[in-house]
Design an enzyme around this catalytic site. Structure first.
Site, PDB file in Angstrom:
ATOM      1  CB  SER A 164      48.547 -49.322 131.606  1.00 43.00           C
ATOM      2  OG  SER A 164      48.205 -50.491 132.331  1.00 43.00           O
ATOM      3  CG  ASP A 165      43.952 -46.555 135.825  1.00 39.69           C
ATOM      4  OD1 ASP A 165      43.942 -47.405 136.723  1.00 39.69           O
ATOM      5  OD2 ASP A 165      43.420 -45.440 135.943  1.00 39.69           O
TER       6      ASP A 165
END
Length: 694
Positions: free
Chosen positions: A391-392
């Site tokens: 994930s960012d």
């Protein structure tokens, strides 16, 4: 036995023997034993088995499968997974910022002591979004004290933001690995970073580290403008050597996003607007950093931001609520996937989804990290990606677009079921652990994620030797040979766009006033980046004032509002709105023949100084993409002939920008859109013919 039958059997046996491979050939067909690797050890014992050496990472005096380097990464990963507690597994699924002692990167304005290679043992708990500076509903732990992170939270994935010397980085990395070796199962850390090898005017936490001790290459757009895939591969290999020398083994890079929306503030980190070319660039980047397979010298690549973040509505960015929609008015969603397909084929170790959500497609309008149809169905099943989905930073706590009404545990559940394996944004595993313990998610999702993460570490050889030679790192990083290749790249990255009356290259003994303009107030003194003394490098004469010059050379460096200072207002590309003193420039061009170079971090609109009717004394135009004054002057004076090509189209006016479609590359926007075209670029030899394949 009848004589005929006996002869037949003898002949059959003889033919069978003749058909067998030679013993030497048979040896090649058998799996060859792996050679004894170099073991890096700080605290655990070394076991000797059949004269071979192994690390006793769990300190039980026995050779476990996960400690046995003769076995496959898959077999070792499964064995280690079975030994990990739930708490260890959950901690293993977080990647967070880690800080060296006295590193105050997140605490601007505080007095700073020199950063050292010791640990920062303070937790960094934020009550506001680290990017937007907006209040958070619930405080989050952006970073945990290092020892606590390793021994209590079981973290083994870290992002290093500090910008220090090679030796300090290597010393700190070795201390971190020694701490991990001493704890529990002895699982080593993997240390990630954003890019560290580019000249950029937009360095910020989460995008680029900026100027460092590493070899300094053109910006990503400049690498693309070279149109030299061999040199791109060489760049990635050089960076790989430098990174691995200091203990950085994972890159939060590069961006496979397309520069189709000219107002987007992250275009500088892309390889331009053409999907096929960006795919070729990604292929060379992945092979240069990782090799054809991950190995002990590789740096694992995290390709971002799936499925492409370059078509945000109005050019806004999804770090902010007003930029959460990604739109496709030109129906070009599939075009965004082309560079990612190339990265997957090349073997990229990880892929990062962006915060935005698709606003006008068949897919649910929820952020990509939550979007099972995007992550599981498209990325995993249709595109066949088997690596890590990372994930960012902050989709759970800070940018949960489309999932704002879900609780934190419900957000974890939704993203796990979508396919996220590694979470960036918090150092505290409590919420993820509570989600798993509640029974809301299938434990197989946790095991699947941990297996993928373990495989990466085993393939990188970190379990055998995560340590680096600190003195060797200092000698290798930024060495003269590496920088010489980077200097060539700088010169190849510069694009010649206009050359009226073949004014370039400048003739010998020309009197030149050269000035680089960033945010220059009217009437200030000549900046330090001006050349007033020629030390013999160039055949021209540099003068101190415009009035003394035969030709004025101006290097403009427009700078839009920084990404993390966005406020949701419309984004403009006109020079006057991006820190350029247009009146000052026009006052100079009114006096003398002028050459203008423009640093294109975005496709700037330059009609304020370069009108359509040609009523200007600007006779030469060049494009740069993060380079040095020496590289530019080598082009201007003819020491190096320009070969670069534009990585994107530049709009002819601000009106053209407002009317273009966010997902459509500039070369497809139609007649009347462009001033400078994609792939355009002149050369000194062969006249003034414009070259373009679009």
């Amino acid at each position: 036995m009848p004589q005929l039958l006996l002869k037949t059997r003898i002949l059959t046996v003889a033919l069978t023997v003749l058909a067998l491979p030679h013993p030497a050939a048979m040896a090649k067909l058998r799996p060859q034993p792996k050679p004894q690797p170099v073991l890096g050890v700080r605290s655990v014992q070394v076991l000797t088995v059949n004269k071979l050496k192994f690390k006793d990472l769990n300190k039980n005096g026995t050779l476990d499968k996960y400690e046995d380097w003769r076995l496959s990464s898959a077999e070792r990963s499964r064995d280690l997974l079975a030994k990990m507690s739930l708490e260890q597994k959950v901690g293993f699924m977080l990647i967070s910022t880690t800080r060296m002692k006295n590193d105050q990167s997140f605490q601007a304005g505080q007095a700073k002591e020199p950063i050292t290679s010791d640990f920062n043992e303070e937790d960094l708990v934020a009550s506001q979004n680290m990017f937007t500076r907006k209040p958070l509903p619930t405080p989050i732990m952006n970073a945990a004290g290092t020892t606590k992170a390793v021994t209590q939270y079981h973290l083994r994935h870290f992002i290093l933001r500090a910008n220090v010397s090679a030796r300090l980085t290597a010393e700190w990395a070795n201390k971190l690995q020694a701490l991990c070796e001493s704890d529990g199962l002895g699982i080593p850390a993997i240390i990630a970073s954003n890019p560290r090898n580019h000249i950029t005017g937009a360095a910020a936490i989460g995008t680029s580290v900026g100027k460092t001790v590493f070899s300094a290459w053109p910006g990503e757009l400049g690498l693309s403008a070279m149109r030299d895939l061999k040199l791109v591969r060489e760049f990635a290999d050089v960076a790989r050597q430098e990174w691995s020398a200091v203990g950085l083994r994972k890159g939060y890079m590069y961006m496979a996003d397309l520069a189709t929306e000219p107002r987007w503030q992250r275009i500088e980190g892309t390889f331009g607007e053409d999907a096929q070319w960006a795919g070729q660039m990604m292929t060379e980047i992945v092979y240069g950093f990782q090799g054809k397979t991950l190995g002990s010298g590789s740096v694992a690549v995290t390709t971002k931001h799936f499925p492409g973040g370059g078509s945000g509505q109005g050019g806004q960015d999804p770090h902010f609520e007003w930029g959460k929609k990604e739109v496709f008015p030109g129906g070009k969603f599939a075009n965004n996937l082309i560079p990612f397909k190339a990265a997957i084929k090349a073997g990229t170790s990880a892929i990062m989804p962006y915060y935005s959500f698709p606003a006008d497609t068949k897919y649910e309008p929820i952020a990509y990290a939550y979007n099972r149809a995007i992550i599981h169905d498209l990325l995993r099943t249709e595109l066949g990606f088997t690596g890590i989905i990372n994930s960012d930073t902050g989709p759970i706590e800070m940018m949960p677009w489309g999932a704002e009404n879900l609780s934190i545990q419900e957000r974890y559940k939704r993203t796990l079921e979508a396919g996220v394996n590694l979470y960036s944004g918090t150092a505290d595993p409590a919420n993820l652990l509570a989600t798993v313990k509640s029974g809301m998610v299938d434990p197989k999702l946790i095991d699947d994620s941990v297996l993928r993460l373990l495989m990466e570490k085993f393939n990188l050889g970190l379990f055998e030797n995560p340590y680096v030679d600190e003195a060797a790192a200092e000698r290798l990083v930024g060495n003269a040979q590496f920088q010489a290749r980077a200097d060539l790249a700088h010169r190849k990255s510069i694009v010649l766009l206009r050359n009226e009356a073949e004014i370039l290259p400048l003739k010998p003994k020309t009197k030149v006033y050269f000035e680089a303009l960033g945010n220059k107030p009217v009437g200030t003194a000549t900046p330090a980046t001006s050349y007033t003394i020629n030390d013999g490098k160039y055949p021209v004469t540099f003068v101190a004032t415009p009035d003394e010059a035969d030709v004025i050379v101006l290097w403009l460096k427009p700078s839009a509002k920084p990404l993390f200072a966005s406020d949701g207002s419309p984004i403009y590309l006109a020079l006057s709105k991006n820190s350029v003193d247009v009146a000052y420039i026009n006052s100079l061009t009114a006096k003398k023949t002028t050459i203008v170079a423009i640093n294109y971090s975005n496709p700037w609109v330059i009609d304020e100084i370069y009108p359509k009717d040609g009523s200007t004394r600007i006779k030469g135009v060049l494009a740069t993409f993060g380079t040095t004054p020496d590289a530019l002057l080598d082009i201007v004076t003819g020491k190096f002939s320009p070969t670069g090509k534009m990585p994107f189209t530049t709009p002819i006016s601000e009106a053209a920008v407002q009317q273009q479609k966010e997902d459509v590359p500039g070369y497809e926007e139609g007649t009347g859109y462009s001033l400078f075209k994609y792939n355009e670029g002149l050369m000194y030899k062969g006249g003034n013919k414009r070259i373009s394949n679009k």
